[in-house]
Design a protein around this motif. Sequence first.
Motif, PDB file in Angstrom:
ATOM      1  N   LEU A   1       0.816  -1.217   0.000  1.00  0.00           N
ATOM      2  CA  LEU A   1       0.000   0.000   0.000  1.00  0.00           C
ATOM      3  C   LEU A   1       0.850   1.267   0.000  1.00  0.00           C
ATOM      4  CD1 LEU A   1      -2.708  -0.944   2.660  1.00  0.00           C
ATOM      5  CD2 LEU A   1      -2.613  -1.533   0.233  1.00  0.00           C
ATOM      6  N   SER A   2       2.147   1.110   0.169  1.00  0.00           N
ATOM      7  CA  SER A   2       2.999   2.271   0.414  1.00  0.00           C
ATOM      8  C   SER A   2       2.963   3.280  -0.713  1.00  0.00           C
ATOM      9  CB  SER A   2       4.434   1.790   0.650  1.00  0.00           C
ATOM     10  OG  SER A   2       5.309   2.873   0.771  1.00  0.00           O
ATOM     11  N   LEU A   3       3.242   2.850  -1.928  1.00  0.00           N
ATOM     12  CA  LEU A   3       3.266   3.800  -3.040  1.00  0.00           C
ATOM     13  C   LEU A   3       1.890   4.413  -3.263  1.00  0.00           C
ATOM     14  CD1 LEU A   3       4.797   5.173  -5.333  1.00  0.00           C
ATOM     15  CD2 LEU A   3       4.280   3.194  -6.770  1.00  0.00           C
ATOM     16  N   PHE A   4       0.842   3.604  -3.148  1.00  0.00           N
ATOM     17  CA  PHE A   4      -0.515   4.131  -3.333  1.00  0.00           C
ATOM     18  C   PHE A   4      -0.879   5.151  -2.269  1.00  0.00           C
ATOM     19  CE2 PHE A   4      -1.702  -0.122  -5.462  1.00  0.00           C
ATOM     20  CZ  PHE A   4      -1.355   0.358  -6.710  1.00  0.00           C
ATOM     21  N   SER A   5      -0.227   5.065  -1.098  1.00  0.00           N
ATOM     22  CA  SER A   5      -0.561   6.017  -0.035  1.00  0.00           C
ATOM     23  C   SER A   5      -0.277   7.448  -0.461  1.00  0.00           C
ATOM     24  CB  SER A   5       0.195   5.676   1.253  1.00  0.00           C
ATOM     25  OG  SER A   5       1.565   6.024   1.184  1.00  0.00           O
ATOM     26  N   ARG A   6       0.672   7.643  -1.379  1.00  0.00           N
ATOM     27  CA  ARG A   6       0.963   9.002  -1.871  1.00  0.00           C
ATOM     28  C   ARG A   6      -0.291   9.645  -2.453  1.00  0.00           C
ATOM     29  NH1 ARG A   6       4.229   9.108  -7.247  1.00  0.00           N
ATOM     30  NH2 ARG A   6       2.101   8.684  -7.987  1.00  0.00           N
ATOM     31  N   ASP A   7      -1.007   8.906  -3.294  1.00  0.00           N
ATOM     32  CA  ASP A   7      -2.185   9.481  -3.938  1.00  0.00           C
ATOM     33  C   ASP A   7      -3.364   9.573  -2.972  1.00  0.00           C
ATOM     34  OD1 ASP A   7      -0.469   9.480  -6.051  1.00  0.00           O
ATOM     35  OD2 ASP A   7      -1.635   8.150  -7.331  1.00  0.00           O
ATOM     36  N   VAL A   8      -3.423   8.645  -1.998  1.00  0.00           N
ATOM     37  CA  VAL A   8      -4.436   8.754  -0.943  1.00  0.00           C
ATOM     38  C   VAL A   8      -4.197  10.032  -0.130  1.00  0.00           C
ATOM     39  CG1 VAL A   8      -5.287   7.718   1.195  1.00  0.00           C
ATOM     40  CG2 VAL A   8      -4.817   6.265  -0.785  1.00  0.00           C
ATOM     41  N   ILE A   9      -2.942  10.302   0.185  1.00  0.00           N
ATOM     42  CA  ILE A   9      -2.589  11.516   0.946  1.00  0.00           C
ATOM     43  C   ILE A   9      -2.995  12.765   0.177  1.00  0.00           C
ATOM     44  CG2 ILE A   9      -0.586  12.894   1.700  1.00  0.00           C
ATOM     45  CD1 ILE A   9       0.666  10.054   2.409  1.00  0.00           C
ATOM     46  N   ALA A  10      -2.730  12.765  -1.123  1.00  0.00           N
ATOM     47  CA  ALA A  10      -3.127  13.912  -1.945  1.00  0.00           C
ATOM     48  C   ALA A  10      -4.633  14.128  -1.878  1.00  0.00           C
ATOM     49  CB  ALA A  10      -2.675  13.702  -3.389  1.00  0.00           C
ATOM     50  N   MET A  11      -5.394  13.051  -1.975  1.00  0.00           N
ATOM     51  CA  MET A  11      -6.855  13.166  -1.938  1.00  0.00           C
ATOM     52  C   MET A  11      -7.351  13.570  -0.556  1.00  0.00           C
ATOM     53  SD  MET A  11      -8.156  10.091  -4.484  1.00  0.00           S
ATOM     54  CE  MET A  11      -7.213   8.770  -3.750  1.00  0.00           C
ATOM     55  N   ALA A  12      -6.736  13.011   0.495  1.00  0.00           N
ATOM     56  CA  ALA A  12      -7.153  13.356   1.860  1.00  0.00           C
ATOM     57  C   ALA A  12      -6.886  14.832   2.147  1.00  0.00           C
ATOM     58  CB  ALA A  12      -6.424  12.473   2.869  1.00  0.00           C
ATOM     59  N   ALA A  13      -5.728  15.330   1.694  1.00  0.00           N
ATOM     60  CA  ALA A  13      -5.421  16.752   1.886  1.00  0.00           C
ATOM     61  C   ALA A  13      -6.397  17.628   1.107  1.00  0.00           C
ATOM     62  CB  ALA A  13      -3.992  17.035   1.445  1.00  0.00           C
ATOM     63  N   ALA A  14      -6.755  17.177  -0.087  1.00  0.00           N
ATOM     64  CA  ALA A  14      -7.718  17.939  -0.895  1.00  0.00           C
ATOM     65  C   ALA A  14      -9.067  18.021  -0.205  1.00  0.00           C
ATOM     66  CB  ALA A  14      -7.863  17.303  -2.272  1.00  0.00           C
ATOM     67  N   VAL A  15      -9.478  16.946   0.440  1.00  0.00           N
ATOM     68  CA  VAL A  15     -10.745  16.973   1.182  1.00  0.00           C
ATOM     69  C   VAL A  15     -10.675  18.024   2.283  1.00  0.00           C
ATOM     70  CG1 VAL A  15     -12.234  15.657   2.745  1.00  0.00           C
ATOM     71  CG2 VAL A  15     -11.378  14.586   0.659  1.00  0.00           C
ATOM     72  N   GLY A  16      -9.554  18.067   3.003  1.00  0.00           N
ATOM     73  CA  GLY A  16      -9.417  19.052   4.076  1.00  0.00           C
ATOM     74  C   GLY A  16      -9.490  20.474   3.569  1.00  0.00           C
ATOM     75  N   LEU A  17      -8.822  20.753   2.464  1.00  0.00           N
ATOM     76  CA  LEU A  17      -8.791  22.116   1.927  1.00  0.00           C
ATOM     77  C   LEU A  17     -10.065  22.489   1.175  1.00  0.00           C
ATOM     78  CD1 LEU A  17      -5.100  22.260   0.652  1.00  0.00           C
ATOM     79  CD2 LEU A  17      -6.051  23.309   2.723  1.00  0.00           C
ATOM     80  N   SER A  18     -10.865  21.502   0.827  1.00  0.00           N
ATOM     81  CA  SER A  18     -12.059  21.773   0.015  1.00  0.00           C
ATOM     82  C   SER A  18     -13.122  22.571   0.758  1.00  0.00           C
ATOM     83  CB  SER A  18     -12.665  20.449  -0.479  1.00  0.00           C
ATOM     84  OG  SER A  18     -13.255  19.719   0.587  1.00  0.00           O
ATOM     85  N   HIS A  19     -12.976  22.743   2.061  1.00  0.00           N
ATOM     86  CA  HIS A  19     -13.969  23.530   2.808  1.00  0.00           C
ATOM     87  C   HIS A  19     -13.927  25.012   2.461  1.00  0.00           C
ATOM     88  CE1 HIS A  19     -13.630  19.868   5.362  1.00  0.00           C
ATOM     89  NE2 HIS A  19     -14.932  20.062   5.460  1.00  0.00           N
ATOM     90  N   ASN A  20     -12.879  25.436   1.751  1.00  0.00           N
ATOM     91  CA  ASN A  20     -12.793  26.811   1.251  1.00  0.00           C
ATOM     92  C   ASN A  20     -12.848  27.853   2.369  1.00  0.00           C
ATOM     93  OD1 ASN A  20     -12.413  28.613  -0.837  1.00  0.00           O
ATOM     94  ND2 ASN A  20     -14.587  28.873  -1.245  1.00  0.00           N
ATOM     95  N   MET A  21     -12.212  27.493   3.484  1.00  0.00           N
ATOM     96  CA  MET A  21     -12.145  28.404   4.624  1.00  0.00           C
ATOM     97  C   MET A  21     -10.803  29.129   4.688  1.00  0.00           C
ATOM     98  SD  MET A  21     -14.805  28.417   6.863  1.00  0.00           S
ATOM     99  CE  MET A  21     -14.065  28.737   8.462  1.00  0.00           C
ATOM    100  N   PHE A  22      -9.907  28.891   3.743  1.00  0.00           N
ATOM    101  CA  PHE A  22      -8.509  29.206   3.982  1.00  0.00           C
ATOM    102  C   PHE A  22      -7.913  30.130   2.923  1.00  0.00           C
ATOM    103  CE2 PHE A  22      -9.544  24.812   5.194  1.00  0.00           C
ATOM    104  CZ  PHE A  22      -9.618  25.016   6.572  1.00  0.00           C
TER     105      PHE A  22
END
Length: 604
Positions: free
Chosen positions: A126-147
Amino acid sequence: MGMNATIEAVTDRIAKRSEKTRSAYLDRIEGQRRSGVNRAVLSCGNLAHGFAACGVSDKEALKGDVTPNIGIITAYNDMLSAHQPYETYPALIREAARLKGGTAQVAGGVPAMCDGVTQGQPSMDLSLFSRDVIAMAAAVGLSHNMFDSAMFLGICDKIVPGLAIAALSFGHLPSVFVPAGPMPSGLPNDEKARVRQLFAEGKIGRDKLLEAESQSYHSPGTCTFYGTANSNQMLMEIMGLHLPGSSFVNPGTDLRDALTRRATERALEITDLGNEYIPAGHIIDEKAIVNGMVGLLATGGSTNHTMHLIAMANAAGLRINWADMSDLSDIIPLIARVYPNGLADVNRFHAAGGMGYLIGELLEGGLLHEDVLTIQGKGLGRYVAEPRLKDGELVFEDAPRTSGDEKVLATVAKPFASNGGLMMLKGNLGASVIKVSAVKPEHRVIEAPARVFTSQEELQRAFKHNLLTEDTIAVVRFAGPKAQGMPELHKLTPPLGVLLDRGLKVALVTDGRMSGASGKVPAAIHVTPEANEGGPLAKVRDGDMIRLDAEKGTLDVLVDEAEFAAREPATCDLSAEHINMGRELFAGFRSLVGRADEGASVFG
């Protein structure tokens, strides 16, 4: 000195190749900027939810649209030494933001895998795939458009590339990457490697091995060898997303905390609400990416970045490839020796002059683009500096222009090697990558019969049963992105190192990974196309002569062309490798993932 002609040519061809995609990207992030970077576009109900948990003063500040608000994306967990220091960062950042007239909120957390923990385990798939999961998880956090800007707290192997992809997806936001620093030096890396080889030979028990490993990895902070984690830190600094000289300051120090406070202030100063708007998507252009590749080559950095840099560049609308890296490798001198391509660790590298000396030397040699944008403003010359505390205040002084340890940091005029630490191999087995900076010259060319394995465990069994007694090129296949998710194969380093020490000619050829800790055994990794897609590696048989030439940059099987073409590619039942430890959840990733030479990304 003027800019090196090869660097100019590679930069120009990247810009030309990326003209349409880069233009579309810049248009997109400008559209995001215009549509609303701050909380003014949120309805009252949206906004109330967004600051419900804040204190009174922060709520009052967030009710308007003129107070800059930082979104913190954190990879904190307290199992991993590199990320444990981040536990206290959000409180420190919030306090520093308030003192500067801003606010900060943790926008979200992302997973942080440690390849050191998962090495040789099913979860490594799962290690290499975690890179793209991290990108998506960070995008979810920033998607609230509060920043109005973002701060990214991450260190290790796939975490920083994933965070960088997310930062570039939100390229209209200013983004500051904040390191936590390496742990203090422990057991020397060469001694650790010696103990591992003794264990592989059965000469010591697990108790002695665990004692040595515990002396190496002994406290909060990043591992001190120059693997992917520390290559990440070098990249973030040389590409202008860190503060100058901040990459390798130890955790738990006053200087470390002062740098984090200053990073917070900078994240507030460069928002679109002020007069110095510096979005991440403008910092990472073709010149910054080339600077990153130069830094990687000049330091003998992680082979993982032959994939990660491609994926990161793609996120910014830039198209780079292995040929770009190979051409740069021909002319970039190796001027840093940090384990595994030397005996020193990153603490010694930092003490010898560190990033400030490295960047200054490369700039003076015409090997870096100075005219780039960074979080500090225009010009990479700002990074020929190192941070100090004077009377409790953070200041940036000129970095040393002479090496403090010539065994660790050399000059462009008198480098450790005339070319970079990475090389691309091409031939009838496909394209691959080799890290040559740690391989002695006498081991860089090998012609030997193949021994074919479908897993690293199979090779280890052959070693333990004393079945590897002749010159051998070990072929470990069906370990590519689509097959298993491209796990690292570091469990092979000790046994192959033992064979090399016994006087045998030994090499590894694989469609898997060895990453930043690739050592003294020549290893052609990331072979593309991978065996699972019917690539040439799937046609290799035991006894086939293979020639790996890291001087000429070739990798060939020496079999009659017609005979080799007529062979049916081998197949491998990997169903058992696709279940347990969460691997069944990643079937979609395995079907979507691209080739290693295209970034091994699921994003296309």
